[in-house]
Design a protein around this motif. Structure first.
Motif, PDB file in Angstrom:
ATOM      1  N   LEU A   1      14.270  26.974 -27.445  1.00 58.62           N
ATOM      2  CA  LEU A   1      14.340  26.111 -28.626  1.00 58.62           C
ATOM      3  C   LEU A   1      13.310  26.509 -29.668  1.00 58.62           C
ATOM      4  O   LEU A   1      13.510  26.319 -30.861  1.00 58.62           O
ATOM      5  CB  LEU A   1      14.094  24.645 -28.230  1.00 58.62           C
ATOM      6  CG  LEU A   1      15.153  23.968 -27.383  1.00 58.62           C
ATOM      7  CD1 LEU A   1      14.736  22.541 -27.072  1.00 58.62           C
ATOM      8  CD2 LEU A   1      16.494  23.967 -28.099  1.00 58.62           C
ATOM      9  N   TYR A   2      12.174  27.042 -29.224  1.00 57.23           N
ATOM     10  CA  TYR A   2      11.113  27.384 -30.173  1.00 57.23           C
ATOM     11  C   TYR A   2      11.442  28.653 -30.936  1.00 57.23           C
ATOM     12  O   TYR A   2      10.956  28.859 -32.036  1.00 57.23           O
ATOM     13  CB  TYR A   2       9.775  27.549 -29.450  1.00 57.23           C
ATOM     14  CG  TYR A   2       9.338  26.322 -28.688  1.00 57.23           C
ATOM     15  CD1 TYR A   2       9.668  25.042 -29.155  1.00 57.23           C
ATOM     16  CD2 TYR A   2       8.600  26.416 -27.518  1.00 57.23           C
ATOM     17  CE1 TYR A   2       9.280  23.913 -28.467  1.00 57.23           C
ATOM     18  CE2 TYR A   2       8.206  25.281 -26.826  1.00 57.23           C
ATOM     19  CZ  TYR A   2       8.548  24.032 -27.297  1.00 57.23           C
ATOM     20  OH  TYR A   2       8.161  22.917 -26.608  1.00 57.23           O
ATOM     21  N   GLY A   3      12.240  29.522 -30.337  1.00 55.33           N
ATOM     22  CA  GLY A   3      12.592  30.770 -31.008  1.00 55.33           C
ATOM     23  C   GLY A   3      11.515  31.822 -30.841  1.00 55.33           C
ATOM     24  O   GLY A   3      10.397  31.525 -30.418  1.00 55.33           O
ATOM     25  N   PRO A   4      11.844  33.089 -31.145  1.00 53.27           N
ATOM     26  CA  PRO A   4      10.860  34.156 -31.020  1.00 53.27           C
ATOM     27  C   PRO A   4       9.766  34.018 -32.071  1.00 53.27           C
ATOM     28  O   PRO A   4      10.005  33.427 -33.133  1.00 53.27           O
ATOM     29  CB  PRO A   4      11.681  35.427 -31.251  1.00 53.27           C
ATOM     30  CG  PRO A   4      12.818  34.995 -32.089  1.00 53.27           C
ATOM     31  CD  PRO A   4      13.135  33.586 -31.690  1.00 53.27           C
ATOM     32  N   TYR A   5       8.605  34.547 -31.787  1.00 52.45           N
ATOM     33  CA  TYR A   5       7.490  34.395 -32.709  1.00 52.45           C
ATOM     34  C   TYR A   5       7.677  35.237 -33.968  1.00 52.45           C
ATOM     35  O   TYR A   5       7.991  36.424 -33.891  1.00 52.45           O
ATOM     36  CB  TYR A   5       6.160  34.782 -32.049  1.00 52.45           C
ATOM     37  CG  TYR A   5       5.010  34.637 -33.009  1.00 52.45           C
ATOM     38  CD1 TYR A   5       4.659  33.389 -33.493  1.00 52.45           C
ATOM     39  CD2 TYR A   5       4.308  35.746 -33.481  1.00 52.45           C
ATOM     40  CE1 TYR A   5       3.637  33.232 -34.403  1.00 52.45           C
ATOM     41  CE2 TYR A   5       3.283  35.596 -34.400  1.00 52.45           C
ATOM     42  CZ  TYR A   5       2.952  34.330 -34.854  1.00 52.45           C
ATOM     43  OH  TYR A   5       1.943  34.186 -35.759  1.00 52.45           O
ATOM     44  N   THR A   6       7.511  34.603 -35.104  1.00 53.54           N
ATOM     45  CA  THR A   6       7.345  35.343 -36.346  1.00 53.54           C
ATOM     46  C   THR A   6       6.151  34.709 -37.031  1.00 53.54           C
ATOM     47  O   THR A   6       5.947  33.502 -36.928  1.00 53.54           O
ATOM     48  CB  THR A   6       8.576  35.212 -37.273  1.00 53.54           C
ATOM     49  OG1 THR A   6       8.800  33.833 -37.516  1.00 53.54           O
ATOM     50  CG2 THR A   6       9.806  35.833 -36.658  1.00 53.54           C
ATOM     51  N   PRO A   7       5.354  35.491 -37.732  1.00 55.62           N
ATOM     52  CA  PRO A   7       4.067  34.954 -38.207  1.00 55.62           C
ATOM     53  C   PRO A   7       4.200  33.913 -39.307  1.00 55.62           C
ATOM     54  O   PRO A   7       3.230  33.250 -39.605  1.00 55.62           O
ATOM     55  CB  PRO A   7       3.315  36.195 -38.707  1.00 55.62           C
ATOM     56  CG  PRO A   7       4.268  37.318 -38.698  1.00 55.62           C
ATOM     57  CD  PRO A   7       5.487  36.936 -37.951  1.00 55.62           C
TER      58      PRO A   7
END
Lengths: 274, 556, 357
Positions: free
Chosen positions: B288-294
């Motif tokens: 649900l949080y999704g992959p990290y993007t800055p």
């Protein structure tokens, strides 16, 4: 109507979804029958059958006290000239308008106007100064929408207020970004183009219609998605997880520890160790 | 027990004999088997941490079979179709694979995360038990210090663990970690660049955290747990102040077979509780949080609970920053990073030595105190809990603001005052409650237990009948041992010279602390119902007095 | 006091926090059983209770056995992954419920059975172990000290300072070696924290769509969008510093924003285009992306630690731990009318650091 449908969708992630779906289907069928039997009220918002003249008289009855007789705005409430039909439909179909009291943040509440009445008022406001119009079915259709793009846009532009799981969040001075669980695709679209309350505007120039469909698809798919790991704990993240670890985890184990080490009632036999 | 009357199975003598021929173990193992374990529910808390750690090692090994600690960018095409076509790191993709493509992978992942939470919960609860019962006193100071180091290592291990999947939430945590590192004076930017291998986020951090998370810190924790258990074993367990328990014995059930069976049951229950939690309570849904993007962030971005204190401290700070000589000292980062945890851990580490200094108590203690019988310690403990609790709650201020409809800044402002005022209030209230409970105990000792029967005496007076305490009750109620008062400041020795202990500001401070530690309620001893018969409860006022010094009351 | 007296006591049976009376005192020392058979109860009532306990424990273990079988069946029977009728999330949920509840039941049943076993089937044997002084006997301590001192004397380490000091010098460089080896963990920061990839003429493109924007794309006041420098969409290191939010104001709403250009405070009204202002998206506290923009109040709230910036007033801090305003990116338009940067940020973006000044 829209409210009921989407809340059923939202619960599809529950294990008992099947039964709920059947029950929901029955309710929906009943409601549809009732709406059809009810006659003109069945008209969908935004259709050409909307009557601006009827909208004006409804407006004067219910809205003009705050927004002014010609929707020009007063010290109580803003001008609606140029606000567009989308703003009217969003505010009224989510029950935010008519407001309970001026000034306070308006939250979703039961809708008091019929879709036809809302469409009439929206048509009248639209006729005053233009503005964003109510999206048609193709504009909010999620079929074939790119949910991956939706995730990217949602996490960059929406999740900071509405939460990654769409559960909403706090803003400054007691305001809050609402949960997206009950929002229909049309309402999500309208919110983006009109920027209700504190929400900024995401017009078609910054987020294209296709991107809007992607975002809507991501939101609707996420909220109806099952929680594979058990109950969602409200999808509120680590705070609830910590509370559960302390209360349920440690609490249960302390009860067991008390059972395990409770003083025994039977006869004690003494002895001596090394 | 008799050595020769019980029939010895052949296998035991065979295998046992073979081993004993080589290891000379019979004597040592026999001592081990008769090791006494006193029974009390609160003695099981540390074991929750122990078994949670074992479960963490097992589940962690399973996860490591599938997890790819790499930030290499890939385009996802997998079972979680909603994210198909999105760029993500291999770390995140492999976490999705564990959750959706490996049978039992999701369950093990959730067990691992719940076990990490429970590990820290249990360490915390165990430390509180040890603190409030005074079990850290001589000779167990070193084990107390090891416990504090274990707590710190557990926090670090957890921080790295939840940063590994490279989802949006863990990336936000890492970003904050990097920002805090940068705020450290002089070396901050170097530390950040060395840890991340350059600019944030870089590609080095996930593999680096991985090796620290799976090898370095678990190794240290394992070594320290072994030392912790060995010392506990060597010094023997403390026991509660019960009838028959003294400073010179340990009473309880032997390791073989009792504690073996209990330990087995306990392990099953801890593992079972974690599995049930992992089945029914979803934890860290990274999909649900999704992959990290800055540049993405979610509202209500919180760390796991044990880092909540740091998070709250960062949120509570006013914007303090000092600029001088071309340098920036970022106090609004440094103070929250260093001060609250520093206070709690340094305070906890120094406390046993401070208490021994203030009370002048150099004796060994193996019988635990009841919390009420050490009001200063209990008060300080509750103050520390409330200090921790305020910061912890402030770490979730946005969630409380949203769920309880309290304005965000209001919560922060309340917390800014509460973090100072609540601990002070908690200390005094707790101390008064302890003294009140001591007063109740003193009355039990002098008058016995009122049994609810009212009797009229011949001259018309009504009294409530009381019975004396049973031996078991008396052993607990009369277990208070108040340290002897030190000579205070200004006290003179026979030569007219101030006592060495009372000289100077240090002596004065010691005197103040000593008076606080020795404040106590003792039974006055002249009451007419002192356990001699089913005595009369005489309602003529105070039968207990506040005093310093040894209570000196022993059951006659 | 004997147990019989105890039974006659009226009133509260026990004082809270104290244990109940022992049915048999420890010091009474009933005969210690000699044979294994002696541990099995002989009293009919005890035998009956033991029988019930044994059966209960056995039922628990049988439940655990069945649950264990269920776990194996669930593992084999419930597929997860892509080849599962399309919905892998539901498949994962089914598998998790089935595996978890069977495994959990097995473990809890084993635990329950074990507790019944140890509490109701074993005789209640308590033993007393004596504590011995932890302190060594004086002669042992003296002996240790003597032996240690003797060993030290044999090495002559105290008598030969040259030897001692050269050896200590010898270890110093070696002790530094591990630290030295960590040097190549990363490059030195140098001036890299001061700059971003924005430069004169870099187009601002939307994140996700990678489309350049014209001022006309943000007509409605209250519009906001996250943009990145063109060409850097796949460079997280660059984005972590260069992310920007564009905010559109109604005419007159935007108060003259001020910002630092180097060390001097300058008016930055000419950094805006058509009432569109660009601020760094990286919080000046510890670097979270700040993007909770409220168009009614013009507040930008950081969701991590609630630093709040006033977008209409140069993004000055109005609440929370951040100590400085969000840096403003000088905006202009290029020949084709797209929004571009007219230079890099004039001050470092993101969290404060020692060398920032």
């Amino acid at each position: 109507m829209g409210y009921r449908v989407s809340s059923i969708i939202a619960r599809r992630r529950h294990p008992a979804a099947g039964y709920a779906a059947i029950a929901g289907g029955l309710v929906l069928a009943g409601a549809l029958y009732g709406a059809l039997a009810g006659g003109p009220a069945s008209a969908a918002p935004g259709q050409s059958s909307a009557s601006p003249a009827n909208g004006r008289s409804l407006f004067i009855q219910s809205c003009a006290t705050c927004h002014g007789i010609n929707a020009q705005g007063t010290s109580q409430a803003p001008s609606l000239i140029g606000a567009g039909a989308a703003a009217v439909d969003f505010q009224m179909s989510t029950g935010r308008m008519p407001a309970k009291e001026p000034g306070a943040e308006n939250t979703r509440k039961p809708v008091t106007f019929s879709p036809q009445q809302i469409a009439d008022i929206a048509a009248w406001i639209q006729s005053l100064g233009g503005g964003p119009t109510i999206p048609d079915a193709t504009q909010v259709s999620t079929s074939g929408a790119d949910t991956a793009l939706g995730e990217e846009l949602f996490s960059t532009n929406c999740a900071q207020c509405h939460n990654a799981g769409g559960s909403g969040g706090a803003l400054t001075y007691g305001k809050s970004a609402p949960s997206l669980v009950a929002s229909t695709p049309t309402q999500i679209y309208e919110a983006m183009v009109t920027g209700p309350e504190a929400m900024p505007v995401f017009g078609d120039g910054t987020i294209t219609p296709d991107e809007k469909r992607a975002i809507i698809a991501y939101i609707t798919q996420t909220r109806t998605e099952a929680n594979p790991g058990g109950f969602s704990l409200g999808r509120t993240g680590t705070v609830t997880e910590g509370i559960v670890a302390w209360l349920a985890g440690l609490g249960f184990l302390v009860l067991i520890a008390m059972w395990l080490t409770a003083k025994r009632k039977d006869m004690r036999i003494g002895g001596e160790g090394s | 027990m008799s050595d020769d009357a019980v029939k010895i199975p052949g296998a035991l003598s065979g295998v046992g004999g073979w081993l004993d021929d080589r290891f000379h173990g019979a004597r040592g193992v026999r001592v081990l088997m008769k090791k006494v374990f006193p029974d009390h529910w609160s003695f099981m808390l540390g074991e929750i941490a122990l078994w949670s750690f074992v479960i963490l090692l097992l589940t962690g090994t399973f996860l490591a079979l599938f997890f790819v600690p790499s930030t290499t960018d890939i385009v996802y095409h997998g079972s979680y179709t909603k994210l198909n076509g999105i760029h993500m790191s291999e770390a995140y993709a492999s976490t999705l694979r564990i959750s959706f493509d490996i049978r039992g992978g999701l369950l093990i992942r959730q067990i691992h995360h719940w076990a990490a939470n429970l590990f820290m919960v249990a360490i915390c609860a165990h430390m509180l038990r040890v603190f409030f019962t005074g079990a850290y006193r001589k000779p167990r100071e070193v084990n107390w210090l090891i416990g504090i180091v274990l707590f710190t290592l557990g926090m670090l291990e957890g921080l790295f663990g939840y940063s590994l999947p490279d989802d949006q939430l863990s990336g936000a945590g890492l970003r904050i970690f990097e920002g805090v590192l940068q705020g450290i004076p002089i070396v901050g930017t170097y530390l950040a660049y060395f840890l991340f291998g350059g600019a944030f986020p870089g590609s080095a951090i996930v593999p680096r955290m991985y090796i620290i998370h799976v090898l370095l810190i678990p190794g240290l924790i394992l070594a320290l747990i072994s030392a912790h258990l060995f010392i506990m074993f060597h010094q023997k367990h403390t026991q509660m102040p019960l009838h028959g328990n003294t400073e010179k014995n340990v009473v309880g059930q032997p390791f073989w077979p009792y504690f073996m069976l209990k330990g087995q049951a306990w392990f099953f229950f801890i593992f079972g509780a974690l599995v049930v939690l992992s089945t029914f309570a979803q934890i860290n849904p990274v999909w649900l949080y999704g992959p990290y993007t800055p540049l993405a962030i979610s509202s209500a971005s919180q760390p796991d609970w044990y880092m909540g204190l740091l998070e709250g401290a960062l949120r509570i700070m006013p914007a303090w920053e000092i600029n001088f000589l071309g340098h920036t000292l970022s106090l609004s980062v440094l103070i929250p990073f260093a001060v609250p945890l520093g206070l709690i851990f340094t305070g906890a580490a120094l406390w046993p030595f401070f208490e021994a200094w203030a009370t002048g108590d150099k004796a060994e203690h193996h019988v635990n105190d009841r919390p009420r019988n050490a009001p200063v310690r209990t008060g300080i403990g509750v103050a520390a809990i409330s200090f921790y609790g305020v910061l912890w709650a402030e770490g979730a201020n946005d969630v409380f603001a949203d769920k309880l409809q309290i304005p965000l800044y209001t919560i922060t402002w309340i917390a800014r005052f509460a973090v100072f005022l609540v601990p002070i209030g908690a200390y005094f209230v707790t101390k008064r409650i302890c003294l009140g409970l001591q007063r109740k105990d003193a009355e039990l000792l002098t008058h016995g237990v009122e049994i609810g029967v009212i009797r009229q005496l011949p001259h018309g007076e009504f009294i409530e009948e009381a019975r004396r305490l049973t031996d078991e009750e008396h052993a607990v109620v009369a277990s208070k041992r108040i340290p002897a008062a030190l000579p205070g400041p200004g006290k003179l020795d026979p030569n007219g010279i101030p006592e060495p202990a009372g000289r100077g500001p240090v002596g004065w401070a010691r005197g103040v602390a000593n008076r606080a530690f020795t404040e106590s309620i003792v039974p006055d001893g002249h009451g007419n119902g002192h356990g001699e018969h089913n005595g009369h409860a005489v309602a003529d006022g105070e039968h207990a007095a506040i005093t310093g010094g040894d209570s000196g009351d022993h059951h006659g | 006091m004997s147990p019989e007296d105890n039974e006659e006591l009226a009133g509260p049976r026990r004082v809270i926090g104290t244990p109940s009376s022992a049915p048999a005192a420890l010091d009474a020392k009933p005969p210690v059983p000699q044979e294994a058979e002696d541990y099995v109860p002989t009293d009919p009532a005890d035998m009956g209770r033991a029988k019930v306990a044994e059966r209960l424990a056995a039922v628990c273990f049988l439940i655990a056995f069945v649950a264990g079988i269920c776990f194996i069946v669930a593992y084999i029977g419930l597929e997860v992954g892509p080849n599962n009728g399309g919905n892998s999330v539901v498949a994962a949920m089914r598998s998790n419920y089935a595996l978890g509840s069977s495994l959990g039941l097995a473990l809890l049943a084993l635990g329950t059975g074990s507790i019944i076993w140890v509490r109701h089937l074993t005789p209640n044997i308590e033993i007393e172990e004596h504590r011995h002084d932890l302190k060594s006997a004086p002669q042992d301590r003296a002996g240790f000290q003597r032996d240690f001192a003797t060993g030290t004397a044999i090495t002559q380490v105290t008598k030969r300072p040259l030897l001692r000091r050269t050896m200590m010098i010898a270890t110093a460089p070696l002790a530094l070696a591990p630290l030295l080896l960590l040097r190549d963990l990363g490059p030195l920061p140098g001036k890299s924290l001061r700059y971003t990839v924005w430069k004169k003429g870099t187009r601002a493109v939307t994140l996700g769509g990678n489309r350049p924007l014209r001022p006309a794309d943000m007509t409605a006041p209250g519009s906001m969008i996250t943009v990145i420098p063109e060409g850097y969409q796949d460079d997280p290191d660059a984005l972590a510093k260069a992310g920007v939010i564009l905010i559109k104001f109604a005419p007159g709403e935007l108060h003259i924003p001020t910002n630092y250009d180097g060390g001097t405070l300058v008016s930055t009204m000419n950094w805006t285009v058509d009432n569109i202002v660009a601020y760094s998206k990286i919080c000046t506290h510890v670097g979270c992306p700040v993007a909770l923009y409220e168009q009614t109040t013009h507040h930008i709230l950081c969701p991590c630690h609630q630093s709040t910036f006033d977008a209409a007033n140069g993004a000055n801090v109005i609440f929370g731990p951040a100590a400085r305003a969000l840096p403003q990116l000088p905006l202009t338009t290029d020949a084709e009318g797209y929004l571009v940067a007219s230079s890099d940020f004039t001050q470092p973006v993101g969290p404060s650091f020692w060398e920032r000044g």
